[in-house]
Enzyme design. Sequence first.
Site, PDB file in Angstrom:
ATOM      1  N   ASP A  69      14.168  -3.182  13.240  1.00  0.00           N
ATOM      2  CA  ASP A  69      15.168  -2.263  12.659  1.00  0.00           C
ATOM      3  C   ASP A  69      14.651  -0.830  12.825  1.00  0.00           C
ATOM      4  OD1 ASP A  69      17.428  -1.368  11.349  1.00  0.00           O
ATOM      5  OD2 ASP A  69      16.723  -1.887   9.344  1.00  0.00           O
TER       6      ASP A  69
ATOM      7  N   GLU B 108       0.844  -1.192   0.000  1.00  0.00           N
ATOM      8  CA  GLU B 108       0.000   0.000   0.000  1.00  0.00           C
ATOM      9  C   GLU B 108       0.884   1.249   0.000  1.00  0.00           C
ATOM     10  OE1 GLU B 108      -3.091   1.884   3.353  1.00  0.00           O
ATOM     11  OE2 GLU B 108      -1.678   0.318   3.902  1.00  0.00           O
ATOM     12  N   HIS B 109       0.533   2.242  -0.812  1.00  0.00           N
ATOM     13  CA  HIS B 109       1.262   3.515  -0.778  1.00  0.00           C
ATOM     14  C   HIS B 109       0.707   4.370   0.358  1.00  0.00           C
ATOM     15  CE1 HIS B 109       3.042   7.328  -2.324  1.00  0.00           C
ATOM     16  NE2 HIS B 109       1.979   7.816  -1.702  1.00  0.00           N
ATOM     17  N   LEU B 110       1.593   4.946   1.124  1.00  0.00           N
ATOM     18  CA  LEU B 110       1.156   5.872   2.181  1.00  0.00           C
ATOM     19  C   LEU B 110       1.832   7.216   1.962  1.00  0.00           C
ATOM     20  CD1 LEU B 110       1.481   3.572   5.354  1.00  0.00           C
ATOM     21  CD2 LEU B 110      -0.637   4.230   4.176  1.00  0.00           C
TER      22      LEU B 110
HETATM   23  N1  LIG Z   1       4.459   2.332   1.594  1.00  0.00           N
HETATM   24  C1  LIG Z   1       5.080   3.432   1.194  1.00  0.00           C
HETATM   25  N2  LIG Z   1       4.425   4.436   0.617  1.00  0.00           N
HETATM   26  C2  LIG Z   1       5.056   5.549   0.186  1.00  0.00           C
HETATM   27  N3  LIG Z   1       6.377   5.770   0.331  1.00  0.00           N
HETATM   28  C3  LIG Z   1       7.100   4.800   0.925  1.00  0.00           C
HETATM   29  C4  LIG Z   1       6.507   3.589   1.385  1.00  0.00           C
HETATM   30  N4  LIG Z   1       7.472   2.816   1.926  1.00  0.00           N
HETATM   31  C5  LIG Z   1       8.614   3.501   1.804  1.00  0.00           C
HETATM   32  N5  LIG Z   1       8.417   4.704   1.209  1.00  0.00           N
HETATM   33  C6  LIG Z   1       9.436   5.739   0.886  1.00  0.00           C
HETATM   34  O1  LIG Z   1      10.609   5.128   0.372  1.00  0.00           O
HETATM   35  C7  LIG Z   1      11.731   5.339   1.230  1.00  0.00           C
HETATM   36  C8  LIG Z   1      12.578   4.080   1.328  1.00  0.00           C
HETATM   37  O2  LIG Z   1      11.807   3.027   1.882  1.00  0.00           O
HETATM   38  P1  LIG Z   1      12.476   1.823   2.673  1.00  0.00           P
HETATM   39  O3  LIG Z   1      13.254   2.323   3.835  1.00  0.00           O
HETATM   40  O4  LIG Z   1      11.414   0.827   2.947  1.00  0.00           O
HETATM   41  O5  LIG Z   1      13.428   1.311   1.529  1.00  0.00           O
HETATM   42  P2  LIG Z   1      14.793   0.549   1.535  1.00  0.00           P
HETATM   43  O6  LIG Z   1      15.160   0.380   0.113  1.00  0.00           O
HETATM   44  O7  LIG Z   1      14.675  -0.656   2.370  1.00  0.00           O
HETATM   45  O8  LIG Z   1      15.744   1.639   2.109  1.00  0.00           O
HETATM   46  P3  LIG Z   1      16.632   2.008   3.370  1.00  0.00           P
HETATM   47  O9  LIG Z   1      16.513   0.908   4.366  1.00  0.00           O
HETATM   48  O10 LIG Z   1      17.955   2.218   2.788  1.00  0.00           O
HETATM   49  O11 LIG Z   1      16.015   3.291   3.869  1.00  0.00           O
HETATM   50  C9  LIG Z   1      11.133   5.758   2.567  1.00  0.00           C
HETATM   51  O12 LIG Z   1      11.975   6.590   3.275  1.00  0.00           O
HETATM   52  C10 LIG Z   1       9.853   6.456   2.134  1.00  0.00           C
HETATM   53  O13 LIG Z   1      10.118   7.790   1.809  1.00  0.00           O
END
Ligand SMILES: Nc1ncnc2c1ncn2[C@@H]1O[C@H](COP(=O)(O)OP(=O)(O)OP(=O)(O)O)[C@@H](O)[C@H]1O
Length: 321
Positions: free
Chosen positions: A229, A89-91
């Site tokens: 985490d 889901e996008h938030l």
């Molecule tokens: N469900 C979501 N809806 C909208 N934006 C999101 C969502 N999940 C993550 N994001 C955006 O994407 C960014 C990165 O997400 P996330 O931390 O899950 O990714 P990652 O690739 O595991 O990165 P890292 O652990 O290096 O931060 C978040 O900081 C947020 O801005």
Amino acid sequence: MEAKLKRELGTTMLKSAGHAGGGCISEGQSYHTDTGKVFVKINHKSEAKLMFDGEMASLEAIVKTETVKVPKPIKVIELDTGGSVFVMEHLDMNSLSKYSKQLGEKMADLHLHNKKQLEKLNKEQQTVGKGAGQSDVAAVEKFGFHVTTCCGYLPQQHHSFFSFLPLQDNQWQSDWVPFYTQQRLQHQLNMVEKSYGDRETRELWAELQLKIPQFFKDVEIVPALLHGDLWGGNVAECADGPVIFDPASFYGHSEFELGIAGMFGGFNSAFYSAYHSKIPQAPGFAKRNQLYQLFHYLNHWNHFGGGYKGSSIRVMKTLLK
Ligand SMILES: Nc1ncnc2c1ncn2[C@@H]1O[C@H](COP(=O)(O)OP(=O)(O)OP(=O)(O)O)[C@@H](O)[C@H]1O
């Protein structure tokens, strides 16, 4: 990729809604679909499926508790070109500011959820007619998780620093201290040994291992579902309250969660006082907090190289004092 996404999601509309940044691990991209807006994480490495499966299972477990908001997971899809995508889901998220206190309360609710389930189960088992194994109450009596989770980075490009997969051994154990010592600390120390063969670390660990049980005298530890985490980069807020994302869940000691939370900022006193009003600090908290941070220092040493060696050694020495 988009054709496959359409098929797998069963949507006729798939319209890009912009690049949502993405961390250093995966690219992030949002799309409008027939059933709403989704956020898609893309990683082209073959190990990505394992990482995303762990994240999906973590989100599912947290959703079930109905305590703290997380993006609802939708699907992990393997790409024909190798790699995988994770759809959720996008938030619309902003930096945590006005909902710190609520986040503290909700994190405590998450951590207390399994304890409450266990209490319910106990009560039921004392009720005539409902013996063991007859209950619908889902409660977990051990430490671990049903899938492997990844606490750390699986970079898109191979990088010489990242020569290992940050997989966590979540095999179930009845006792927390051996679980944490063996499956968390020892695991990191084995990797440090393999990469650096550092003698000082080896000697400090030989001593510290023996001392660990003393840090847990007189504390009762009930398995708690953890985000796993919880650093400042994995918390945010939506219009209606706080949200956490990018989990690496397992059932563990609730105090473990506060280890990394205290390392890189992002959590203020409103967060902590709300949290501790529901889960008060137990005696010996400060020492265990350092023991829990040690895992993250070692994990960072393994990820980023020697820069974190100093902090790892410093914490080990403090714990031995
Ligand atoms: N469900 C979501 N809806 C909208 N934006 C999101 C969502 N999940 C993550 N994001 C955006 O994407 C960014 C990165 O997400 P996330 O931390 O899950 O990714 P990652 O690739 O595991 O990165 P890292 O652990 O290096 O931060 C978040 O900081 C947020 O801005």
